[in-house]
Design a protein around this motif. Structure first.
Motif, PDB file in Angstrom:
ATOM      1  N   GLY A  60       0.991  -1.102  -0.009  1.00 51.45           N
ATOM      2  CA  GLY A  60       0.119   0.089   0.150  1.00 51.45           C
ATOM      3  C   GLY A  60       0.697   1.331  -0.011  1.00 51.45           C
ATOM      4  N   ILE A  61      -0.015   2.350   0.165  1.00 47.34           N
ATOM      5  CA  ILE A  61       0.677   3.673   0.041  1.00 47.34           C
ATOM      6  C   ILE A  61       1.461   3.888   1.422  1.00 47.34           C
ATOM      7  N   VAL A  62       0.871   3.302   2.463  1.00 50.77           N
ATOM      8  CA  VAL A  62       1.376   3.318   3.651  1.00 50.77           C
ATOM      9  C   VAL A  62       2.820   2.661   3.784  1.00 50.77           C
ATOM     10  N   GLY A  63       2.727   1.402   3.199  1.00 52.87           N
ATOM     11  CA  GLY A  63       3.984   0.748   3.158  1.00 52.87           C
ATOM     12  C   GLY A  63       5.131   1.384   2.209  1.00 52.87           C
ATOM     13  N   SER A  64       4.636   2.013   1.142  1.00 50.44           N
ATOM     14  CA  SER A  64       5.366   2.679   0.293  1.00 50.44           C
ATOM     15  C   SER A  64       6.349   3.870   1.203  1.00 50.44           C
ATOM     16  N   VAL A  65       5.569   4.633   1.906  1.00 46.78           N
ATOM     17  CA  VAL A  65       5.898   5.815   2.588  1.00 46.78           C
ATOM     18  C   VAL A  65       7.035   5.406   3.824  1.00 46.78           C
ATOM     19  N   LEU A  66       6.477   4.138   4.283  1.00 54.63           N
ATOM     20  CA  LEU A  66       7.532   3.581   5.514  1.00 54.63           C
ATOM     21  C   LEU A  66       8.829   3.312   4.690  1.00 54.63           C
ATOM     22  N   GLN A  67       8.820   2.534   3.540  1.00 55.19           N
ATOM     23  CA  GLN A  67      10.006   2.237   3.045  1.00 55.19           C
ATOM     24  C   GLN A  67      10.799   3.327   2.552  1.00 55.19           C
ATOM     25  N   THR A  68      10.316   4.362   1.812  1.00 52.69           N
ATOM     26  CA  THR A  68      10.857   5.557   1.174  1.00 52.69           C
ATOM     27  C   THR A  68      11.439   6.338   2.057  1.00 52.69           C
ATOM     28  N   GLY A  69      10.706   6.740   3.011  1.00 54.34           N
ATOM     29  CA  GLY A  69      10.377   7.936   4.029  1.00 54.34           C
ATOM     30  C   GLY A  69      10.056   9.042   3.300  1.00 54.34           C
ATOM     31  N   GLN A  70       9.420   9.033   2.116  1.00 47.31           N
ATOM     32  CA  GLN A  70       8.797  10.297   1.361  1.00 47.31           C
ATOM     33  C   GLN A  70       7.482  10.222   1.406  1.00 47.31           C
ATOM     34  N   ALA A  72       3.540  10.831   0.154  1.00 46.06           N
ATOM     35  CA  ALA A  72       2.805  10.547  -1.094  1.00 46.06           C
ATOM     36  C   ALA A  72       1.700  11.244  -1.305  1.00 46.06           C
ATOM     37  N   LEU A  73       1.347  12.115  -2.434  1.00 47.28           N
ATOM     38  CA  LEU A  73       0.151  12.965  -2.586  1.00 47.28           C
ATOM     39  C   LEU A  73      -0.448  12.245  -3.562  1.00 47.28           C
ATOM     40  N   VAL A  74      -1.637  11.393  -3.502  1.00 42.41           N
ATOM     41  CA  VAL A  74      -2.425  10.500  -4.444  1.00 42.41           C
ATOM     42  C   VAL A  74      -3.509  11.308  -4.456  1.00 42.41           C
ATOM     43  N   GLN A  75      -3.702  11.945  -5.996  1.00 44.59           N
ATOM     44  CA  GLN A  75      -5.095  12.458  -6.126  1.00 44.59           C
ATOM     45  C   GLN A  75      -6.155  11.583  -6.609  1.00 44.59           C
ATOM     46  N   SER A  76      -5.652  10.274  -7.157  1.00 45.08           N
ATOM     47  CA  SER A  76      -6.644   9.172  -7.695  1.00 45.08           C
ATOM     48  C   SER A  76      -6.181   7.874  -7.493  1.00 45.08           C
ATOM     49  N   THR A  77      -6.400   7.115  -6.362  1.00 41.64           N
ATOM     50  CA  THR A  77      -5.929   6.005  -5.851  1.00 41.64           C
ATOM     51  C   THR A  77      -6.256   4.993  -6.994  1.00 41.64           C
ATOM     52  N   THR A  78      -7.209   5.114  -7.826  1.00 40.36           N
ATOM     53  CA  THR A  78      -7.520   4.097  -8.705  1.00 40.36           C
ATOM     54  C   THR A  78      -6.472   4.195  -9.883  1.00 40.36           C
ATOM     55  N   ASN A  79      -5.827   5.144 -10.169  1.00 41.64           N
ATOM     56  CA  ASN A  79      -4.560   5.337 -11.152  1.00 41.64           C
ATOM     57  C   ASN A  79      -3.345   5.023 -10.452  1.00 41.64           C
ATOM     58  N   ASP A  80      -3.244   4.571  -8.991  1.00 40.49           N
ATOM     59  CA  ASP A  80      -2.031   4.479  -8.377  1.00 40.49           C
ATOM     60  C   ASP A  80      -1.707   3.110  -7.937  1.00 40.49           C
ATOM     61  N   GLY A  81      -0.628   2.584  -8.369  1.00 43.51           N
ATOM     62  CA  GLY A  81      -0.549   0.964  -8.269  1.00 43.51           C
ATOM     63  C   GLY A  81      -0.208   0.682  -6.923  1.00 43.51           C
ATOM     64  N   ARG A  82       0.247   1.308  -5.971  1.00 43.69           N
ATOM     65  CA  ARG A  82       0.658   1.326  -4.686  1.00 43.69           C
ATOM     66  C   ARG A  82      -0.634   1.107  -3.808  1.00 43.69           C
ATOM     67  N   TYR A  83      -1.626   1.683  -4.171  1.00 43.87           N
ATOM     68  CA  TYR A  83      -3.067   1.919  -3.362  1.00 43.87           C
ATOM     69  C   TYR A  83      -3.173   0.179  -3.227  1.00 43.87           C
ATOM     70  N   ASP A  84      -3.568  -0.075  -1.832  1.00 43.50           N
ATOM     71  CA  ASP A  84      -4.055  -1.163  -1.275  1.00 43.50           C
ATOM     72  C   ASP A  84      -5.137  -1.018  -0.281  1.00 43.50           C
ATOM     73  N   PHE A  85      -6.378  -1.572  -0.822  1.00 42.16           N
ATOM     74  CA  PHE A  85      -7.549  -1.402   0.062  1.00 42.16           C
ATOM     75  C   PHE A  85      -7.282  -2.033   1.589  1.00 42.16           C
ATOM     76  N   ALA A  86      -6.655  -2.820   1.743  1.00 42.05           N
ATOM     77  CA  ALA A  86      -6.451  -3.411   2.932  1.00 42.05           C
ATOM     78  C   ALA A  86      -5.473  -2.700   4.040  1.00 42.05           C
ATOM     79  N   ALA A  87      -4.628  -2.051   3.269  1.00 40.17           N
ATOM     80  CA  ALA A  87      -3.608  -1.331   3.887  1.00 40.17           C
ATOM     81  C   ALA A  87      -3.842   0.255   4.148  1.00 40.17           C
ATOM     82  N   PRO A  92     -10.565   8.100  -2.615  1.00 41.41           N
ATOM     83  CA  PRO A  92      -9.972   8.444  -3.971  1.00 41.41           C
ATOM     84  C   PRO A  92      -8.674   9.188  -3.795  1.00 41.41           C
ATOM     85  N   ALA A  93      -8.627   9.918  -2.714  1.00 37.65           N
ATOM     86  CA  ALA A  93      -7.581  10.844  -2.883  1.00 37.65           C
ATOM     87  C   ALA A  93      -6.953  10.639  -1.189  1.00 37.65           C
ATOM     88  N   ILE A  94      -5.538  10.452  -1.300  1.00 42.87           N
ATOM     89  CA  ILE A  94      -4.922   9.979  -0.065  1.00 42.87           C
ATOM     90  C   ILE A  94      -3.645  11.107   0.009  1.00 42.87           C
TER      91      ILE A  94
END
Length: 146
Positions: A60-70, A72-87, A92-94
């Protein structure tokens, strides 16, 4: 218990700074493949705060932010491959911002979610300020538990 109270205050502060429907703070637990998730919804009541443990596998986006320390401004989760409903929060915007510890290592994530309004760069900057204050508090709590 003290850290959880501080995190609840942080969620209220995030709500005051950034317009979002839901906020969550994710703190990974070192001994298990899980994380503490504290969530606040925007219903107008401070009672709409839940704390739960959830599995954490780095997804998920949370996992990505934890790994990179950067952030994430995601305006459309449907178009972002990192998005994970469980995580991640379901929206739509995160906006996910790392809570940084020593050596700029991510030790948690503050995530905001919206279904109508999109986030702006100014929202990210405000959340980064709040996260910079949370980092030392989370680390202090971790040190006390050792």
């Amino acid at each position: 218990r003290g850290l959880r109270q501080l995190l609840l205050v942080a969620l209220r502060s995030a709500k005051a700074m950034v317009e979002a429907e839901r906020f969550a703070i994710f703190i990974p637990e070192e001994t298990e493949n899980s994380m503490l998730r504290i969530t606040r919804t925007d219903s107008g009541s401070d009672d709409d705060i839940s704390m739960q443990r959830q599995p954490h596998n780095g997804a998920g986006i949370v996992g990505s932010v934890l790994q990179t320390g950067q952030s994430a401004l995601v305006q459309s989760t449907t178009n972002d491959g990192r998005y994970d409903f469980a995580a991640d929060l379901n929206a739509p915007a995160i906006l996910a911002t790392p809570i940084l510890g020593t050596q700029n290592k991510a030790i948690g994530v503050l995530e905001a979610a919206n279904s109508v309004m999109q986030f702006r760069e100014g929202h990210e900057k405000l959340m980064m300020i709040l996260c910079s204050l949370l980092g030392p508090l989370v680390q202090l709590d971790e040190a006390r538990r050792v």
